[in-house]
Scaffold this active site. Structure first.
Site, PDB file in Angstrom:
ATOM      1  N   SER A 255       0.818  -1.222   0.000  1.00 12.43           N
ATOM      2  CA  SER A 255       0.000   0.000   0.000  1.00 12.43           C
ATOM      3  C   SER A 255       0.849   1.267   0.000  1.00 12.43           C
ATOM      4  CB  SER A 255      -0.916   0.016   1.235  1.00 12.43           C
ATOM      5  OG  SER A 255      -0.140   0.080   2.418  1.00 12.43           O
TER       6      SER A 255
ATOM      7  N   LEU B 203       3.289   1.737  -2.204  1.00  8.01           N
ATOM      8  CA  LEU B 203       3.883   1.917  -3.531  1.00  8.01           C
ATOM      9  C   LEU B 203       3.114   2.904  -4.404  1.00  8.01           C
ATOM     10  CD1 LEU B 203       4.808  -1.814  -4.222  1.00  8.01           C
ATOM     11  CD2 LEU B 203       6.245  -0.020  -3.232  1.00  8.01           C
TER      12      LEU B 203
ATOM     13  N   CYS C  56      -2.124   9.331   6.908  1.00  6.74           N
ATOM     14  CA  CYS C  56      -2.404   8.878   5.538  1.00  6.74           C
ATOM     15  C   CYS C  56      -3.053   7.499   5.513  1.00  6.74           C
ATOM     16  CB  CYS C  56      -1.118   8.842   4.722  1.00  6.74           C
ATOM     17  SG  CYS C  56      -0.495  10.476   4.328  1.00  6.74           S
TER      18      CYS C  56
ATOM     19  N   CYS D 193      12.081  28.181  21.290  1.00  2.22           N
ATOM     20  CA  CYS D 193      12.951  29.266  20.823  1.00  2.22           C
ATOM     21  C   CYS D 193      12.586  30.617  21.443  1.00  2.22           C
ATOM     22  CB  CYS D 193      12.948  29.339  19.290  1.00  2.22           C
ATOM     23  SG  CYS D 193      11.431  29.996  18.565  1.00  2.22           S
TER      24      CYS D 193
HETATM   25 ZN   LIG Z   1       9.648  28.556  18.278  1.00  3.96          ZN
END
Ligand SMILES: [Zn+2]
Length: 270
Positions: free
Chosen positions: A70, A72, A188, A248
């Site tokens: 499945s 491919l 998926c 961050c």
């Molecule tokens: Zn960030």
């Protein structure tokens, strides 16, 4: 000083070398770049194929899956005869057949909090070609903390998105601070995906990898492209630094990947 290209390379990469914006120096930069691709599935296939063809000198591939029939319909680096083989093995075979200039490191393992920092450490650029939020957050956190640029791509039914993070601020968590609870967002294998769509998005990821390697042009840093294959439209969404970002931001919650919690254990490349 990078080594000069040898005659076979001048031929193989001639369509790069004749461009003023690439030239022998740009090609030498590609050959001198190490890229880690996380996931050898729908997105990883075109990324690996094109950056290997372009002469990225060293490729790492992380995947713990075996090829299923499945896969491919879209994972074009694998073939029918590869069903049942580890994806890292069939991907490596494709690449070494295509371009003997490329050194391939296979990592047949699941990316996890206790190995991601070590895995990304040896690479100049990382490509997130995974299909689940836990892996996306792991890649983001490890790359951002290490200052390694990385490409993010995702596909779902007829929709795809792609952006690039430069290893500083903003990062993927500026867009999505926390992963959704496991099972709330279909992948998926449960929602489906148009077979060509990972090719479209993966080729955009590969494009930014080559440009990052050469230091050329404008990347997708600071903006996300949202592609709707049904309507054939592309929207550009700005990606701004989030002052409350847990990785961050100025007061980060996450300073070591090993200490963070990552949920959602679905496959890398379903
Ligand atoms: Zn960030």
């Amino acid at each position: 000083m990078r080594p000069a290209l040898y005659p076979g390379q001048l031929d193989r990469y001639s369509r790069h070398i004749i461009m003023d914006d690439v030239g022998p120096a740009g090609q030498a930069a590609l050959l001198d770049t190490d890229v880690l691709v996380v996931g050898a599935g729908g997105l990883g296939s075109p990324v690996l194929q094109y950056i290997a063809a372009a002469g990225i000198g060293r490729l790492g591939i992380v995947d713990d899956d075996t090829v299923e029939r499945s896969n491919l319909q879209r994972q074009v680096i694998h073939r029918d005869g590869d069903v049942g083989r580890p994806k890292v093995e069939s991907a490596r075979e494709f690449i070494t057949d295509l371009n003997p200039d490329v050194t391939v490191d296979t990592h047949e393992m699941r990316l996890a909090a206790d190995n991601v920092t070590e895995l990304v450490a040896g690479y100049d650029i990382v490509v997130d070609a995974s299909d689940n939020f836990a892996t996306r957050f792991l890649v983001n956190d490890a790359c951002t903390l290490a200052g390694i640029p990385f490409s993010h791509g995702a596909v779902f039914r007829f929709e795809g998105q792609v952006t690039t993070f430069t290893g500083d601020c903003p990062c993927y968590r500026c867009l999505f601070p926390k992963a959704p609870p496991p099972g709330t967002v279909p992948d998926c294998s449960t929602a489906g995906v148009l077979g060509v769509l990972p090719g479209t998005i993966g080729c955009l990821q590969a494009t930014d990898v080559l440009k990052l390697a050469m230091g050329y042009g404008e990347t997708l840093a600071g903006r996300l492209l949202a592609f709707d294959a049904g309507a054939m439209t592309v929207d550009e969404v700005p990606v701004a630094p989030n002052p409350d970002c847990p990785v961050c931001g100025p007061d980060p919650e996450i300073e070591h990947v090993e200490a963070a919690t990552y949920e959602g254990r679905c496959s890398l490349t379903d």
